[in-house]
Design a protein around this motif. Structure first.
Motif, mmCIF file in Angstrom:
data_model
loop_
_atom_site.group_PDB
_atom_site.id
_atom_site.type_symbol
_atom_site.label_atom_id
_atom_site.label_comp_id
_atom_site.label_asym_id
_atom_site.label_seq_id
_atom_site.Cartn_x
_atom_site.Cartn_y
_atom_site.Cartn_z
ATOM 1 N N UNK A 46 -11.823 0.979 0.956
ATOM 2 C CA UNK A 46 -10.900 1.266 2.048
ATOM 3 C C UNK A 46 -11.025 2.745 2.414
ATOM 4 N N UNK A 201 5.817 -2.690 4.513
ATOM 5 C CA UNK A 201 5.394 -2.895 3.124
ATOM 6 C C UNK A 201 4.865 -4.315 2.936
ATOM 7 N N UNK A 202 5.492 -5.295 3.596
ATOM 8 C CA UNK A 202 4.997 -6.673 3.486
ATOM 9 C C UNK A 202 3.580 -6.795 4.040
ATOM 10 N N UNK A 204 1.327 -4.399 4.477
ATOM 11 C CA UNK A 204 0.361 -3.643 3.677
ATOM 12 C C UNK A 204 0.047 -4.379 2.368
ATOM 13 N N UNK A 205 1.072 -4.989 1.791
ATOM 14 C CA UNK A 205 0.879 -5.786 0.573
ATOM 15 C C UNK A 205 -0.101 -6.928 0.874
ATOM 16 N N UNK A 208 -3.588 -5.641 1.271
ATOM 17 C CA UNK A 208 -4.152 -5.328 -0.045
ATOM 18 C C UNK A 208 -4.647 -6.587 -0.741
ATOM 19 N N UNK A 209 -3.840 -7.665 -0.685
ATOM 20 C CA UNK A 209 -4.245 -8.921 -1.326
ATOM 21 C C UNK A 209 -5.543 -9.446 -0.712
ATOM 22 N N UNK A 212 -8.583 -7.410 -1.595
ATOM 23 C CA UNK A 212 -9.079 -7.669 -2.943
ATOM 24 C C UNK A 212 -9.804 -9.000 -3.012
ATOM 25 N N UNK A 227 0.904 5.921 3.642
ATOM 26 C CA UNK A 227 0.149 4.675 3.707
ATOM 27 C C UNK A 227 -1.265 4.901 3.174
ATOM 28 N N UNK A 230 -1.492 5.326 -0.668
ATOM 29 C CA UNK A 230 -1.289 4.121 -1.459
ATOM 30 C C UNK A 230 -2.425 3.129 -1.286
ATOM 31 N N UNK A 231 -3.221 3.263 -0.256
ATOM 32 C CA UNK A 231 -4.128 2.196 0.132
ATOM 33 C C UNK A 231 -5.601 2.587 0.035
ATOM 34 N N UNK A 232 -5.912 3.824 0.397
ATOM 35 C CA UNK A 232 -7.314 4.161 0.645
ATOM 36 C C UNK A 232 -8.029 4.691 -0.591
ATOM 37 N N UNK A 233 -9.345 4.456 -0.653
ATOM 38 C CA UNK A 233 -10.198 5.070 -1.668
ATOM 39 C C UNK A 233 -10.679 6.431 -1.185
ATOM 40 N N UNK B 263 6.085 3.973 1.655
ATOM 41 C CA UNK B 263 4.834 4.421 1.055
ATOM 42 C C UNK B 263 4.938 5.862 0.578
ATOM 43 N N UNK B 268 -0.511 7.820 -5.786
ATOM 44 C CA UNK B 268 -1.900 7.387 -5.824
ATOM 45 C C UNK B 268 -2.029 5.958 -5.338
ATOM 46 N N UNK B 269 -3.199 5.368 -5.554
ATOM 47 C CA UNK B 269 -3.431 4.021 -5.048
ATOM 48 C C UNK B 269 -2.561 3.036 -5.834
ATOM 49 N N UNK B 270 -1.664 2.393 -5.153
ATOM 50 C CA UNK B 270 -0.719 1.497 -5.826
ATOM 51 C C UNK B 270 -0.551 0.233 -5.019
ATOM 52 N N UNK B 271 0.036 -0.782 -5.635
ATOM 53 C CA UNK B 271 0.407 -1.983 -4.910
ATOM 54 C C UNK B 271 1.678 -1.705 -4.135
ATOM 55 N N UNK B 272 1.767 -2.219 -2.926
ATOM 56 C CA UNK B 272 3.020 -2.121 -2.208
ATOM 57 C C UNK B 272 4.003 -3.114 -2.795
ATOM 58 N N UNK B 274 7.028 -5.005 -1.514
ATOM 59 C CA UNK B 274 7.838 -5.285 -0.347
ATOM 60 C C UNK B 274 9.119 -6.010 -0.732
#
Ligand SMILES: Nc1ncnc2c1ncn2[C@@H]1O[C@H](COP(=O)(O)OP(=O)(O)OP(=O)(O)O)[C@@H](O)[C@H]1O
Ligand SMILES: Nc1ncnc2c1ncn2[C@@H]1O[C@H](COP(=O)(O)OP(=O)(O)OP(=O)(O)O)[C@@H](O)[C@H]1O
Ligand code: SF4
Ligand code: SF4
Ligand SMILES: [Mg+2]
Ligand SMILES: [Mg+2]
Lengths: 338, 342
Positions: A46, A201-202, A204-205, A208-209, A212, A227, A230-233, B263, B268-272, B274
């Protein structure tokens, strides 16, 4: 300070990147909008593309998708998707690739969804067009796709029109349309900016799923550094049409090097720690048709020196996998002013 | 510190119902309880932050406090005066003390007036000063909000979003108000400009001794600007406390969930994480505790009995929950379940 786990994706060597962009520039009506943007995206990775309004995030991604208006002049030294040279691709070939190999989701689902077609019909069309399966199979795929993005009672909602859904549901439906054919590359242009924090958040969750599960390469465009963190590499920061810093996400947040990145981080109030006073970057973003000479951040930069107006800083290495475009990198200490 | 001053603003059981649809075509109209019996106080010099999701009633509340919108019931007292008892003329005089700044700096400014005319317009309307004294006040106001004298002759459309918000702030300050409702005053702006406007509002508060009711959906902005914070959900106050109580030791499951959903750039990189489920329609809120359809701690009593807003501990924090935590912690909603209440 804060801990960032080392990036799991972006192996140094490994399979060929999913998307390779080098020196992508766009001019519209003679005005340079983006200038030599380069990016590499690998499987499962990401990349966060961050910048303020007008910095060229959308234009960069629309140029990759070849969705800009005809008057846009696009140039690049390299543009490859799954090894295929997109600079040579015909309009027809692009149509095949969009939606199957590469897909895009947008901030406002109502502009991406067709209001006169049911949500299911939009997925069915895409699946039939790209995979040549029959209607029955395509409809089953549509119901499955809506279920995967968390739409309850998908077998019924498949016949809903977009306006019959709530904002959060519409966003899910648009994601279902984009991902129906399991693209290898997803470009998400501010997919949660218009949403409340809980719905954001929903979504983005969910992304993420899916990320993966499908191991897509994703470009996440946003102006929200939370955002991205929490999300990006990897993170790329744009300013006035140029990439001014790029690095693994942890490095951008813990050791930003470019004065603009540092100022941006210091100007955002946090919900987790107290800030007495925000750092405010003075001035405003220059207009695209009248950029300052040399470094485009010079009129707002606390570290500007005489030379900064003369030469355009190149993106140079300043740490492991870390590049920044500033002429005075060596003189700016990490502890100093932003 | 000295004894706390008496409240500048006291709001009691403020309530607003909107009815929509219905009538002679469609049977009974739908009633939305946009703000449902809300009570709070703001002391002079304090900033009370109001936070909550879209549609929870923040704007409706802010407008009722200034009587720009008539309440269905309830009472607003400003500096000891019951605003509901004032006739139009006295309310107009009172309004000099109370101003509002909106999110949308485009809609708020008349495109045919120069910036100078826009800023002194409140003085003209209220018949304050002479042309000469108004000119002096204009120069002063431009300086206060960081605009230059030559800006006065221009039109608002020639300015950027951040500059337009400065014009709105100058206009709101023209009559020397003591109290300002800021309704998403910096929300539409880019982050670097947002920081400029937030700093300006803080400086003005210091130098002019202002009191703010600061409405925002942005948790970072609310933590930064507020002394105390009020969290709203579907028209009701679910939690109130100092900013440290709300952000570092939230007691209501909704507050904790809101913080967790936001957020963070420090984790760091984490699960959201919700909050599950959709926000219910304000026209048809769930019975009992309005949050029970999404609350990870809901019990049977929550589905039937609305929890009142009650003090938590002895330190000015209060929450509307049958099972308030002493410290829910923003990261773990189930960490503590307090004593049985209700
Ligand atoms: N079709 C177009 N014709 C002319 N100029 C354009 C066009 N599309 C975008 N621009 C200009 O290009 C610049 C970059 O725009 P872009 O939409 O990429 O910004 P962005 O970074 O996505 O901003 P935002 O955060 O507001 O979405 C802006 O100055 C914009 O006005
Ligand atoms: N004039 C009106 N007529 C009918 N319903 C209204 C009116 N104004 C507001 N509402 C309803 O009252 C509720 C509260 O709205 P309000 O604008 O106060 O929310 P808010 O918290 O300010 O939301 P946002 O964060 O989106 O600005 C919503 O359900 C809204 O639809
Ligand atoms: S090149 Fe000069 S003006 Fe530009 S960011 Fe670096 S120090 Fe600032
Ligand atoms: S009263 Fe019950 S449902 Fe409501 S917030 Fe408390 S625990 Fe949750
Ligand atoms: Mg954009
Ligand atoms: Mg509002």
């Amino acid at each position: 300070m804060t801990q960032h786990p080392p990036s799991l994706a972006s192996p140094v060597a490994g399979p060929a990147p999913l998307l390779e962009v080098a020196d992508l520039s766009v001019r519209i009506g003679g005005v340079p909008i983006i200038d030599k943007v380069s990016m590499t995206l690998r499987e499962g990775e990401v990349v966060g593309l961050v910048g303020e309004s007008g910095s060229g995030k959308s234009v960069s991604s629309l140029a990759i998708m070849r969705l800009l208006p005809k008057e846009a002049e696009i140039t690049a030294s390299r543009l490859r998707l799954l090894g295929e040279d997109l600079l040579q691709a015909s309009e027809r070939r692009y149509e095949q690739l969009r939606g199957s190999a590469i897909a895009m989701i947008f901030q406002e689902p109502m502009t991406a969804l067709n209001p006169v077609l049911t949500v299911g019909e939009q997925i069915i069309e895409t699946v039939i067009r790209h995979e040549g399966v029959g209607r029955r199979v395509a409809r089953a795929r549509a119901i499955d796709a809506l279920g995967r993005v968390g739409i309850p009672a998908a077998a019924q909602r498949v016949d809903d029109y977009p306006h019959q859904m709530s904002g959060g549901m519409r966003q899910r439906a648009m994601i279902a349309v984009a991902l129906a054919c399991q693209p290898r590359v997803l470009i998400a242009d501010e997919p949660t900016t218009a949403l409340d924090v809980t719905i954001q958040a929903q979504i983005l969750e969910l992304l993420q799923d899916l990320q993966e599960e499908y191991r897509m390469g994703t470009v996440m465009i946003t102006h929200d550094l939370g955002v991205v963190s929490s999300f990006a590499d990897r993170v790329m920061i744009m300013y006035s049409g140029r990439v001014i810093e790029e690095a693994p996400a942890g490095a951008v947040f813990d050791a930003p090097r470019h004065p603009y990145t540092r100022g941006l981080l210091a100007s955002i109030p946090s919900s987790e720690v107290d800030t007495d006073r925000l750092y405010a970057i003075p001035g405003t973003v220059p207009p695209a048709f009248d950029p300052p000479p040399g470094c485009r951040f010079e009129p707002r930069c606390a570290h500007a020196a005489a030379g900064c107006r003369l030469a355009q800083p190149a993106l140079l290495a300043c740490g492991p996998d870390h590049r920044a475009a500033c002429l005075r990198l060596d003189e700016i200490t990490p502890a100093g002013a932003p | 510190m000295q004894d706390p001053l008496p409240p500048l603003l006291r709001v009691q059981d403020l309530h607003k119902e909107f009815s929509s649809g219905g009538g002679w075509l469609g049977g009974a109209p739908r009633v939305v309880r946009a703000v449902d019996r809300v009570s709070f106080e703001v002391r002079a010099g304090e900033t009370l932050g109001v936070v909550g999701e879209s549609g929870c009633g923040k704007t409706t509340l802010g407008r009722m406090v200034l009587r720009l919108l008539e309440a269905t019931s309830g009472k607003v007292e400003f500096d000891g005066t019951d605003l509901g008892g004032l006739d139009a003329a006295r309310m107009r005089a009172m309004r000099r003390n109370m101003q509002i700044i909106f999110q949308d700096p485009f809609g708020a400014l008349n495109p045919r007036m120069t910036v100078g005319e826009l800023i002194v317009e409140p003085l003209v309307i209220h018949g304050v000063g002479t042309p000469a004294s108004r000119q002096a006040r204009l120069d002063e106001l431009l300086g206060l909000v960081g605009l230059a004298p030559y800006h006065a002759a221009r039109f608002a459309h020639e300015f950027s979003g951040g500059q337009r918000q400065r014009i709105c702030i100058a206009r709101a300050l023209a009559l020397n108000p003591r109290f300002i409702v800021c309704d998403e005053a910096a929300s539409a702006l880019d982050v670097s400009i947002q920081a400029q406007i937030l700093n300006l509002l803080q400086d003005l508060k210091q130098s002019l001794g202002l009191t703010y009711l600061f409405i925002s959906h942005d948790l970072g902005v609310i933590r930064h600007i507020s002394d105390r914070v009020m969290v709203m959900y579907l028209g009701q106050v679910v939690e109130m406390g100092s900013k440290h109580q709300i952000f570092d030791a939230p007691s209501h499951p909704y507050t904790a969930a809101l913080l967790r959903a936001s957020p963070s750039r420090n984790r760091g990189k984490t699960r959201f994480a919700a909050i599950k489920g959709d926000l219910p329609s304000p026209a048809n809120p769930p019975p009992g505790c309005r949050f029970h359809t999404r609350c990870p701690l809901a019990q049977p009593v929550c589905r039937t009995t609305p929890p009142p807003l009650m003090p938590v501990g002895a330190s000015g924090q209060s929450a509307a929950c049958h099972f308030p935590g002493s410290d829910r912690g923003p990261l773990d909603p189930g960490k503590t379940v307090g004593a049985m209440g209700g």
